[in-house]
Design a protein around this motif. Structure first.
Motif, mmCIF file in Angstrom:
data_model
loop_
_atom_site.group_PDB
_atom_site.id
_atom_site.type_symbol
_atom_site.label_atom_id
_atom_site.label_comp_id
_atom_site.label_asym_id
_atom_site.label_seq_id
_atom_site.Cartn_x
_atom_site.Cartn_y
_atom_site.Cartn_z
ATOM 1 N N ALA A 46 -61.643 2.486 88.667
ATOM 2 C CA ALA A 46 -61.177 3.855 89.494
ATOM 3 C C ALA A 46 -61.290 4.914 88.313
ATOM 4 C CB ALA A 46 -59.679 3.370 89.619
ATOM 5 N N LEU A 47 -60.776 4.698 86.958
ATOM 6 C CA LEU A 47 -61.110 5.641 85.944
ATOM 7 C C LEU A 47 -62.503 6.303 85.939
ATOM 8 C CD1 LEU A 47 -59.724 7.461 83.616
ATOM 9 C CD2 LEU A 47 -60.291 5.448 82.195
ATOM 10 N N LEU A 48 -63.472 5.409 85.755
ATOM 11 C CA LEU A 48 -64.687 5.892 85.958
ATOM 12 C C LEU A 48 -65.042 6.695 87.000
ATOM 13 C CD1 LEU A 48 -66.572 2.664 84.379
ATOM 14 C CD2 LEU A 48 -66.006 4.741 83.197
ATOM 15 N N ALA A 49 -64.708 6.206 88.109
ATOM 16 C CA ALA A 49 -65.118 7.105 89.387
ATOM 17 C C ALA A 49 -64.600 8.293 89.541
ATOM 18 C CB ALA A 49 -64.566 6.117 90.541
ATOM 19 N N VAL A 50 -63.513 8.490 88.864
ATOM 20 C CA VAL A 50 -62.452 9.752 88.804
ATOM 21 C C VAL A 50 -63.321 10.751 87.740
ATOM 22 C CG1 VAL A 50 -60.588 10.915 87.938
ATOM 23 C CG2 VAL A 50 -60.274 9.115 89.878
ATOM 24 N N GLU A 51 -63.827 10.110 86.820
ATOM 25 C CA GLU A 51 -64.534 10.914 85.853
ATOM 26 C C GLU A 51 -65.820 11.325 86.329
ATOM 27 O OE1 GLU A 51 -64.607 8.692 81.924
ATOM 28 O OE2 GLU A 51 -62.326 9.159 81.789
ATOM 29 N N TRP A 52 -66.702 10.533 86.888
ATOM 30 C CA TRP A 52 -67.990 10.698 87.463
ATOM 31 C C TRP A 52 -67.747 11.809 88.567
ATOM 32 C CZ3 TRP A 52 -69.947 9.791 92.391
ATOM 33 C CH2 TRP A 52 -71.262 9.915 92.589
ATOM 34 N N LYS A 53 -66.607 11.909 89.394
ATOM 35 C CA LYS A 53 -66.434 12.797 90.594
ATOM 36 C C LYS A 53 -66.095 14.113 89.876
ATOM 37 C CE LYS A 53 -65.853 14.001 94.727
ATOM 38 N NZ LYS A 53 -67.051 14.116 95.788
ATOM 39 N N LEU A 54 -65.292 14.254 88.820
ATOM 40 C CA LEU A 54 -64.873 15.481 88.146
ATOM 41 C C LEU A 54 -66.068 15.903 87.317
ATOM 42 C CD1 LEU A 54 -61.256 14.706 87.164
ATOM 43 C CD2 LEU A 54 -62.224 16.219 89.091
ATOM 44 N N GLY A 55 -66.728 15.122 86.738
ATOM 45 C CA GLY A 55 -67.948 15.734 85.793
ATOM 46 C C GLY A 55 -67.661 15.741 84.412
ATOM 47 N N GLY A 57 -64.394 14.148 81.342
ATOM 48 C CA GLY A 57 -63.336 12.961 81.075
ATOM 49 C C GLY A 57 -61.970 13.657 81.436
ATOM 50 N N LEU A 58 -61.139 12.883 81.395
ATOM 51 C CA LEU A 58 -59.631 13.075 81.782
ATOM 52 C C LEU A 58 -58.915 13.465 80.531
ATOM 53 C CD1 LEU A 58 -58.558 10.524 84.575
ATOM 54 C CD2 LEU A 58 -59.116 12.697 84.858
ATOM 55 N N LEU A 59 -59.275 13.144 79.445
ATOM 56 C CA LEU A 59 -58.743 13.239 78.214
ATOM 57 C C LEU A 59 -59.549 14.454 77.382
ATOM 58 C CD1 LEU A 59 -57.675 9.743 77.060
ATOM 59 C CD2 LEU A 59 -56.272 11.496 78.264
ATOM 60 N N ILE A 60 -59.374 15.601 77.760
ATOM 61 C CA ILE A 60 -60.070 16.635 76.980
ATOM 62 C C ILE A 60 -59.286 17.459 75.963
ATOM 63 C CG2 ILE A 60 -61.175 18.690 77.538
ATOM 64 C CD1 ILE A 60 -61.772 18.131 80.392
ATOM 65 N N TRP A 61 -59.962 17.363 74.650
ATOM 66 C CA TRP A 61 -59.243 17.996 73.835
ATOM 67 C C TRP A 61 -59.334 19.522 73.987
ATOM 68 C CZ3 TRP A 61 -55.888 15.023 70.996
ATOM 69 C CH2 TRP A 61 -56.328 13.763 71.121
ATOM 70 N N PRO A 62 -58.231 20.229 73.678
ATOM 71 C CA PRO A 62 -58.389 21.645 73.735
ATOM 72 C C PRO A 62 -59.161 22.378 72.731
ATOM 73 C CG PRO A 62 -56.057 21.143 73.392
ATOM 74 C CD PRO A 62 -56.981 19.797 73.405
#
Length: 62
Positions: A46-55, A57-62
């Motif tokens: 599910a995490l891979l599917a969400v990251e693929w859909k968003l384009g 990663g979920l953990l983005i460093w500012p």
């Protein structure tokens, strides 16, 4: 003499077995570890599917 219309209940041939209670099982067991592993695999997919859909990663460093 006995009346044939009045039937007496027949005695059971053997006694009914008494169920044996099993103690609760805690800790690491094969069935719980297998279930946890399957949920972890589903979460990772599910995490891979969400990251693929968003384009990204979920953990983005500012």
């Amino acid at each position: 003499m006995t009346d044939p219309a009045v039937a007496t209940p027949a005695a059971p041939s053997r006694p009914t077995p008494v169920p044996v209670r099993r103690l609760p099982r805690f800790g690491f067991h094969t069935h719980t570890e297998r279930l946890n592993g399957r949920f972890a695999m589903l979460g990772f997919i599910a995490l891979l599917a969400v990251e693929w859909k968003l384009g990204h990663g979920l953990l983005i460093w500012p």
